[in-house]
Every structure is written in structure tokens, then in C-alpha cells.
Design an enzyme around this catalytic site. Structure first.
Site, PDB file in Angstrom:
ATOM      1  N   THR A 179       0.803  -1.223   0.000  1.00  0.00           N
ATOM      2  CA  THR A 179       0.000   0.000   0.000  1.00  0.00           C
ATOM      3  C   THR A 179       0.837   1.275   0.000  1.00  0.00           C
ATOM      4  O   THR A 179       0.284   2.373   0.124  1.00  0.00           O
ATOM      5  CB  THR A 179      -0.949   0.029   1.219  1.00  0.00           C
ATOM      6  OG1 THR A 179      -0.175  -0.135   2.422  1.00  0.00           O
ATOM      7  CG2 THR A 179      -2.001  -1.057   1.106  1.00  0.00           C
ATOM      8  N   LYS A 180       2.156   1.163  -0.165  1.00  0.00           N
ATOM      9  CA  LYS A 180       2.985   2.355  -0.250  1.00  0.00           C
ATOM     10  C   LYS A 180       2.768   3.040  -1.605  1.00  0.00           C
ATOM     11  O   LYS A 180       2.085   2.521  -2.491  1.00  0.00           O
ATOM     12  CB  LYS A 180       4.461   1.989  -0.070  1.00  0.00           C
ATOM     13  CG  LYS A 180       4.811   1.511   1.335  1.00  0.00           C
ATOM     14  CD  LYS A 180       4.597   2.591   2.364  1.00  0.00           C
ATOM     15  CE  LYS A 180       5.245   2.276   3.701  1.00  0.00           C
ATOM     16  NZ  LYS A 180       4.700   1.140   4.410  1.00  0.00           N
ATOM     17  N   ASN A 181       3.384   4.208  -1.800  1.00  0.00           N
ATOM     18  CA  ASN A 181       3.192   4.962  -3.049  1.00  0.00           C
ATOM     19  C   ASN A 181       3.652   4.175  -4.265  1.00  0.00           C
ATOM     20  O   ASN A 181       3.182   4.402  -5.377  1.00  0.00           O
ATOM     21  CB  ASN A 181       3.932   6.290  -2.975  1.00  0.00           C
ATOM     22  CG  ASN A 181       3.282   7.249  -1.990  1.00  0.00           C
ATOM     23  OD1 ASN A 181       2.709   6.828  -0.985  1.00  0.00           O
ATOM     24  ND2 ASN A 181       3.357   8.534  -2.264  1.00  0.00           N
TER      25      ASN A 181
END
Length: 353
Positions: A179-181
Site C-alpha cells: 500500500t505504499k506509493n
């Protein structure tokens, strides 16, 4: 329900995984090497060492810097527990400092107040995608002879002035959690401008070897897979467009949210909005429940400061800004997969409350 976060896994990522699987070369091979080279362009050309998680990046940084029992490392308490865990597992002691109420990043004055003769390093966390006050923390570390390990897990492509996050510290640590960038399914990257540290990091991630069976030091198995690196390379090519979309959504929130305190951005900071974090001064949890009833997911990062968690119950830190943030922050959906209609739905729901 609009979820609070959502990983991007498209056909490009699937094709990259299949391509690598068909080669039979799946662990720390050419994809990892290419990913390291390509990621280096984001951090002023510094050396990049790919590992299997952001936590491993922090841990290996501590080991490479020689941090261990008897040492103290200044960290924020308003962060994910990994920030302090990476210090504690070396035998060193995390010492907690307070945060700036606007940026949620380390307050340099609070950091200065907890430095002792045992302090060896500072870990600024670029929280939620906002760069920490490196223009003050770097000189502070220099005056005291301290190392800096940037926790950039949430801040890929952020910058302060003309300097990208990752190009300030002795090392910098990025996370590629789903779910990181951007992500590599799971993984991390250590960045350093010091060739000696780079070599130590490459040894430590691979059982102490640069050449097979020529173990030079005691090391770990923290390697990145070529499968993950292939996904990371695809995502890296999309990162600029995704970052622009996150900033576009954030700008619309800034302009149209009227009932809550929206996040502030420090002068010269380029915020990449891993999270768009608002402040609910009263009954944050009740607000969150009512928001969910209106079809909008949200996240609380972080409900319990690290110094209040069981492993760190020894701490006597007095961190009023941290305590208040933990009670009042709420992060809204801001990921690139949101369409304009969904962004409008979030705005309407928040303003209605």
C-alpha cells in the site's frame, strides 16, 4: 465502501512477474541490480541496496553503522513500531523525541533536548510523505557527531528544497509494502552515499557474502527477489504520474474540505501524500465510524505512540504533541486509483459531519 488504501497491481506488473518466473532466476539477480540502478535516479545517484522489507533496511543500516548495546538512537514515537524495533533488536536503546504539530515529523528542539553522551544516531521519519526538517536535523547531527538514518518508508519521491528524501542521511530506508506509493509486493531499499557503508550493507543482506561461500562477516538473509524487483521496476516507471495524482487529490481536499483541520506543508517541502491526514479535535473514533456509515474508509496512523507499546513501557518520555496526535489524526483515501467522483464522495461525507 471506498477503502482507506488499495494496492496497484495491473497487467504490467503481472506480465513482469511471469517474465521473471519463466527465466528461472528469481532471487537477487539481474532484475534486482537493474532496480537498484533505476531507483538511484530518485536519490541524486546515490548507491542503492535492495532488501526484502523496509524494516530490514532500517535494521541493516543500524548494523552497518556499528550501532549496538550501550548506544542510544533518537526516534519519534509517532511512527510505525518498526522505526524503534530496528534500533532495539541491535541491543541499542531507542530514545523518543516529540514531533512538530503541523508536519507530524521530528521536532528538532525536542531531539536536541534528549541527546546525551550515549547518543549515536537520529532517525528522522518522513511521515505520511512529508519530509522531516532535515535543514535543521542535519546540522544538529553534525554538531554532535551523530549518524542520520532516514526512515523514508512513506516518502518515496518527496523532497525538501532541491534535495530528494534519501539524499540527506548516512543511510536512508524505503519500504515497498503493497500500500505504499509504489511497491515491489514486499521489499525495501537502502540508500547511501558512503562506498564503505554500501559494501557493508551488501555483505549484511546476503549472509556476509559478496561472492558465494566467501563469507566475510556474520550476515543475514535479507535479499530481495527478482520477482519483487520486476514489479518494483514497473511501478517506478509509473511513480511520477501516481505522485501527481496523489497531489492533485490532496489539493482538492485542501480546497474543499471545510469541517476539519487539513494537513499543513512546511516551506520548501514537496509532500507526496502517502497519507492525507486530517485532525479531528473531538471524538475522532466516532467521526470515523460515522464516515464508514457514509461509505468512506479511513485509517488511524497511529492510535498508540510507540513509547506506550508494551515493549517500550520502560520509557518515561513526556511527548504531549505525540499523545495529542495519536488521539486526533485520521487519514482519508488518497491513492491514485480514486476517480474524481469518489474524491467528491469523500469530500461530501467529511463535510457533512
Amino acid at each position: 465502501m471506498i477503502p482507506a488504501a488499495r494496492p496497484e497491481i495491473g497487467q504490467d506488473e503481472i506480465d513482469a512477474v511471469v517474465r521473471v518466473l519463466r527465466t528461472g532466476r528469481v532471487v537477487q539477480g539481474p532484475e534486482v541490480a537493474d532496480f537498484e540502478q533505476e531507483f538511484g535516479k530518485l536519490v541524486d545517484g546515490r548507491a542503492c541496496v535492495a532488501v526484502n522489507s523496509g524494516t530490514s533496511a532500517l535494521h541493516l543500516s543500524m548494523l552497518a553503522l556499528g550501532i549496538g548495546p550501550g548506544d542510544e538512537v533518537v526516534v519519534p514515537s509517532f511512527s510505525f513500531a518498526a522505526t524503534a524495533n530496528a534500533v532495539a533488536v541491535t541491543g541499542a536503546a531507542p530514545v523518543f523525541a516529540d514531533i512538530d504539530p503541523d508536519t507530524f515529523c521530528l521536532d528538532p528542539e525536542s531531539v536536541a533536548s534528549v541527546i546525551t553522551p550515549r547518543t549515536v544516531a537520529i532517525v528522522p521519519v518522513h511521515l505520511f510523505g512529508h519530509p522531516a526538517a532535515m535543514d535543521e536535523l542535519v546540522p544538529l547531527a553534525g554538531r554532535h557527531g551523530l549518524a542520520i538514518v532516514e526512515d523514508a518508508a512513506q516518502a518515496v519521491a518527496a523532497r525538501l528544497g532541491d534535495t530528494p528524501v534519501g539524499a540527506f542521511g548516512d543511510t536512508a530506508c524505503f519500504s515497498f509494502y503493497p500500500t505504499k506509493n509504489m511497491h515491489s509486493l514486499e521489499g525495501g531499499m537502502i540508500v547511501t552515499g558512503d562506498p564503505h557503508l554500501e559494501r557493508k550493507l551488501r555483505l549484511l543482506r546476503n549472509q556476509g557474502m559478496l561472492k558465494q561461500y566467501e563469507n566475510e562477516v556474520v550476515g543475514l538473509n535479507n535479499r530481495m527477489t527478482d520477482v519483487g524487483a520486476a514489479v518494483g521496476r514497473v511501478q517506478l516507471a509509473k511513480l511520477d504520474a501516481w505522485t501527481q495524482r496523489r497531489r492533485q487529490i490532496a489539493a482538492r481536499y485542501d480546497a474543499e474540505l471545510t469541517s476539519v483541520r487539513t494537513p499543513k506543508v512546511a516551506r520548501d517541502a514537496w509532500h507526496v501524500y502517502h497519507q492525507y491526514t486530517i485532525t479531528i479535535e473531538q471524538d475522532r473514533d466516532g467521526f470515523r465510524e460515522r464516515l464508514a456509515e457514509l461509505g468512506v474508509g479511513s485509517g488511524v496512523y497511529y492510535p498508540t505512540p510507540i513509547h506506550r507499546l508494551a515493549p517500550y513501557s520502560f520509557s518515561v518520555a513526556d511527548l504531549p504533541v505525540t499523545e495529542r496526535a495519536a488521539e486526533t489524526v485520521l487519514s482519508l483515501p488518497v491513492y491514485p486509483l480514486l476517480d474524481d467522483e469518489q474524491v467528491g464522495q469523500v469530500i461530501e461525507a467529511v463535510n457533512s459531519l
